[in-house]
Scaffold this active site. Structure first.
Site, PDB file in Angstrom:
ATOM      1  N   GLY A 243       0.837  -1.202   0.000  1.00 54.08           N
ATOM      2  CA  GLY A 243       0.000   0.000   0.000  1.00 54.08           C
ATOM      3  C   GLY A 243       0.867   1.245   0.000  1.00 54.08           C
ATOM      4  CG  ASN A 620       9.236 -11.540  13.888  1.00 55.41           C
ATOM      5  OD1 ASN A 620      10.391 -11.655  13.445  1.00 55.41           O
ATOM      6  ND2 ASN A 620       8.300 -12.433  13.645  1.00 55.41           N
ATOM      7  N   PRO A 621      12.364  -9.701  15.010  1.00 56.48           N
ATOM      8  CG  PRO A 621      14.214 -10.367  16.253  1.00 56.48           C
ATOM      9  CD  PRO A 621      12.736 -10.575  16.126  1.00 56.48           C
ATOM     10  CD  GLN A 627       7.520  -3.579   6.897  1.00 59.24           C
ATOM     11  OE1 GLN A 627       7.163  -2.421   6.753  1.00 59.24           O
ATOM     12  NE2 GLN A 627       7.199  -4.514   6.030  1.00 59.24           N
ATOM     13  CB  VAL A 692      10.819  -0.744  12.302  1.00 57.92           C
ATOM     14  CG1 VAL A 692      11.481  -0.649  13.644  1.00 57.92           C
ATOM     15  CG2 VAL A 692      10.001  -2.018  12.187  1.00 57.92           C
ATOM     16  CD  GLU A 694       5.445   5.436   7.497  1.00 56.11           C
ATOM     17  OE1 GLU A 694       4.490   5.376   6.707  1.00 56.11           O
ATOM     18  OE2 GLU A 694       5.519   6.299   8.382  1.00 56.11           O
TER      19      GLU A 694
END
Ligand code: MOS
Length: 728
Positions: A243, A620-621, A627, A692, A694
């Site tokens: 998105g 969650n690494p 991301q 995280v 962005e």
């Protein structure tokens, strides 16, 4: 659950499931092609017809006449819907553009008609038979030309301008100065999954299966546009193929599918073809940014000014590119300003890290230029200007800020000490090699979020919330949260997302989703824990949840047994109090890049990217890293490739497909090193996490631009850094 005090020790701190690099629970569905996206929901309702949207070929003017007779008579055509027979199609307050043109046309590509047919091909063919007579009007399409006519905008929430101290005097007196103008281009989100909707009416009730980030906003906006009660609308968006902000609000696919289904009397499915997306939906607006930095000889900033110009359709919002400059560096004298021009281009709106992404593209080149003027190391310059309080409101501390930690660790992991400060010194054959760095900063937003959690007689847990997973890992971190709090294996947790029948969540936007939505699940789980403790006859405070059991002292019960045959369900949400106001909340990082620039062609290859980030607890690494590398890749695209080119005579984006709108492909993306500082922020939420999604984009393009300068000695201040600009 109200969150208005810093979180004390709580069950998440055990970190048995949360904080672990679990694979995405939706991974097998995604990789096997069986996760159903909106356009693929063939099974949800029978008799689906195909809708194809016709967009306006003019950017501004009026529709004088529409002749749809030939289209209506074409083979397989069920209906042709325009503003003349669509029924009431209003404007949603939160959406700048009208999603159906007529008689006025507000921008190129605006939907003018939709053809419904028994096949996609027949619907598309019939769109060519619609004869529309337009009356073309003059439009404004060129930001540079409209810059002087730009005005101080009314903004939702923030002030357009701020000023502290005496900028002009301090800048005039500063021993070392930088004063430059930078530009960033229009960008297109270019999500892999196009905008798509299936709409179906059952009497007065409308259901849309769509691709959307914010289920409750979609329901609100559909209700406003169609003039029907919110409660008569169901929005389902189980999987979203990207998105990046473009799907924060509904677009013409949803509205046109709904009106077409109403006229056709049967369900209608609509996808925007790739070439329609750039001009029919939204984009990140181009900016012109003027930055002035004044520093003492030791590198301490004395004066900072950041002014930004952008444009939008009348009634729109500015790109908030000066926003981070209010918070990132200390300096006693400072000002920021946003100015907004009216442009008759398609709607400009949020794209991943709106504000900071383009803002840091400019500010962080300016900081590189200042470091050079000071003959100071760019990392040391940033360390010298760190602040632990909001520089514009010194009484307001950061909730947690380890920006210096990011700079130091990032520099060390990257091998920054090997950089040669003077540009153009390192050569390998035909390549000039350079290193650059930039700061990363993005605000941490918190949004209220609710969830329902149920446990059944087998001990299976089901979490339901209207939260979306836009490729971010929401399914997984939500499952981890429930597994942690209820002490059950991850495999025993089922997560159901993206349906307006479920409690209203934070949704996915502004990198608030992960922290806010899991905090909502936390609240619901805590309530269920109380209910389970009461059933067991335990004091809630004494009870532990382990191995599918509730334990107190020497006694324990299986959760499945307490749930019984009818099961137990609780619902709650997180409401954020004033902690986001009393503290400045942000996420921080430092980007490093090594590039090679071809001495003959100016071709840039990025050889390495590296970043260190401080963003509270990393839930969650693995999903967080995913991301960040995605965002760093987007930064690479922003630095070197991405630009939606405006035809300033006709008012549209020319390169409106993935052949001509360039984004990085695998071969462009180098080794990426991502390091998360080990931290928790007890003022962000009970999860002690922050966003995280962005952050990884913020500053990454500038690190590459600065590396190009270090490699070649060419300072390009207009993104993207294409070969022609470097050669010139
Ligand atoms: Mo983000 S641009 O708020 O999806």
């Amino acid at each position: 659950m109200k969150f208005d005090q810093p979180a004390g020790r709580n069950p998440v701190d055990r970190q048995r499931v949360v904080g672990k690099p679990h694979d995405r629970i939706d991974g097998p569905l995604k990789t096997s092609g069986t996760a159903p996206y909106a356009y693929e929901r063939h099974d949800v309702v029978p008799n689906q017809a195909y809708g194809v949207i016709l967009g306006s070929p003019i950017a501004k003017g009026r529709i004088r006449r529409i002749d749809a007779q030939a289209a209506r008579a074409a083979p397989g055509v069920i209906a042709v819907v325009t503003h003349e027979n669509a029924g009431k199609v209003g404007k949603a307050k939160a959406i700048t553009a009208k999603l159906l043109a007529g008689p006025e046309v507000d921008h190129f590509g605006q939907a003018v008609a939709i053809v419904v047919a028994d096949s996609f091909e027949r619907a598309r063919a019939a769109t060519h038979l619609i004869a529309v007579e337009y009356e073309r009007a003059e439009g404004r399409f060129d930001l540079a030309k409209e810059r002087d006519a730009a005005v101080k905008p009314k903004m939702s929430g923030d002030e357009p301008d701020t000023a502290v101290g005496h900028f002009d005097a301090a800048f005039a007196d500063a021993p070392v100065k930088v004063e430059q103008t930078y530009t960033t281009p229009n960008q297109s989100h270019t999500a892999m999954e196009p905008f798509a909707t299936i709409a179906s009416w059952e009497g007065r009730r409308l259901t849309v299966w769509t691709s959307n980030q914010m289920i409750d906003w979609a329901r609100r906006d559909l209700s406003e546009v169609l003039g029907i009660p919110r409660d008569d609308i169901r929005v389902v968006s189980s999987y979203v193929g990207g998105g990046f902000g473009s799907k924060l609000w509904i677009r013409s696919d949803a509205v046109m599918a709904a009106v077409a289904a109403r006229v056709a009397g049967r369900p209608v499915k609509v996808a925007l073809a790739r070439p329609q997306i750039a001009n029919n939906t939204t984009h990140r607006p181009a900016t012109i940014q003027r930055i002035r930095l004044g520093a003492a000889a030791d590198g301490k900033l004395l004066a900072i000014a950041h002014e930004s110009w952008s444009g939008d359709l009348a009634g729109g919002q500015p790109e908030t590119a000066a926003m981070q400059t209010r918070l990132l560096y200390a300096a006693a004298n400072r000002m920021t300003a946003h100015r907004l021009a009216t442009l008759d281009l398609p709607e400009g709106n949020a794209m991943r890290a709106p504000g900071e992404a383009p803002g840091l593209m400019a500010l962080e080149i300016a900081m590189d230029e200042l470091a050079e003027a000071l003959k100071m190391d760019p990392v040391a310059l940033r360390i010298a200007n760190d602040t632990q309080v909001d520089p514009e409101k010194p009484g307001r501390a950061f909730s947690h800020r380890d920006f210096i930690g990011c700079l130091r660790i990032g520099a060390q992991r990257f091998g920054w000490e090997r950089r040669v400060a003077a540009p153009g010194q390192v050569r390998e054959g035909r390549w000039r090699i350079g290193m650059g760095m930039a700061s990363a900063f993005r605000g941490n937003l918190a949004m209220s979020s609710a969830a329902r959690v149920a446990i059944d007689g087998k001990g299976e847990v089901t979490v339901s919330t209207d939260m979306t997973d836009i490729g971010t890992g929401s399914y997984t971190v939500i499952a981890q949260t429930a597994a942690e709090l209820l002490g059950v294996p991850l495999a025993q947790v089922r997560v159901r997302l993206g349906d307006s029948d479920f409690p209203v969540s934070a949704g996915s936007g502004g990198q608030w989703g992960g922290n806010s939505a899991t905090a909502g699940v936390y609240a619901a789980c805590m309530k269920l824990r109380q209910t389970l403790a009461r059933k067991a006859g335990f004091l809630a405070g004494d009870a532990r949840f382990d191995g599918g059991r509730i334990v107190s002292g020497t006694r324990s019960f299986a959760l499945a047994e307490l749930a019984g045959r009818s099961g137990l369900t609780e619902e709650d949400g997180i409401e954020f109090g004033d902690l986001t106001k009393t503290y400045a909340q942000g996420t921080f990082g430092a980007h490093f890049a090594e590039v090679a620039v071809d001495v003959d062609t100016g071709e840039v290859r990025v050889r390495r990217m590296s970043g260190a980030f401080a963003a509270g607890r990393i839930l969650n690494p693995k999903t967080a890293r995913s991301q960040v590398i995605g965002a760093m890749t987007m930064g690479l695209g922003a630095a070197l490739m991405e630009e939606a080119v405006v035809d300033t005579r006709l008012g549209y984006f020319v390169n409106h497909d993935m052949a001509e709108y360039q984004v990085p492909v695998h071969a462009d993306v180098p080794v990426q090193d991502v390091f998360f500082l080990d931290e928790v922020d007890d003022k962000s939420s009970p999860m002690k996490a922050k966003g995280v999604g962005e952050l990884g984009l913020c500053g990454s393009a500038a690190a590459i631009a600065n590396a190009v300068y270090n490699a070649s000695g060419v300072r390009v201040r207009d993104y993207p850094l294409t070969l022609d600009k470097i050669m010139r």
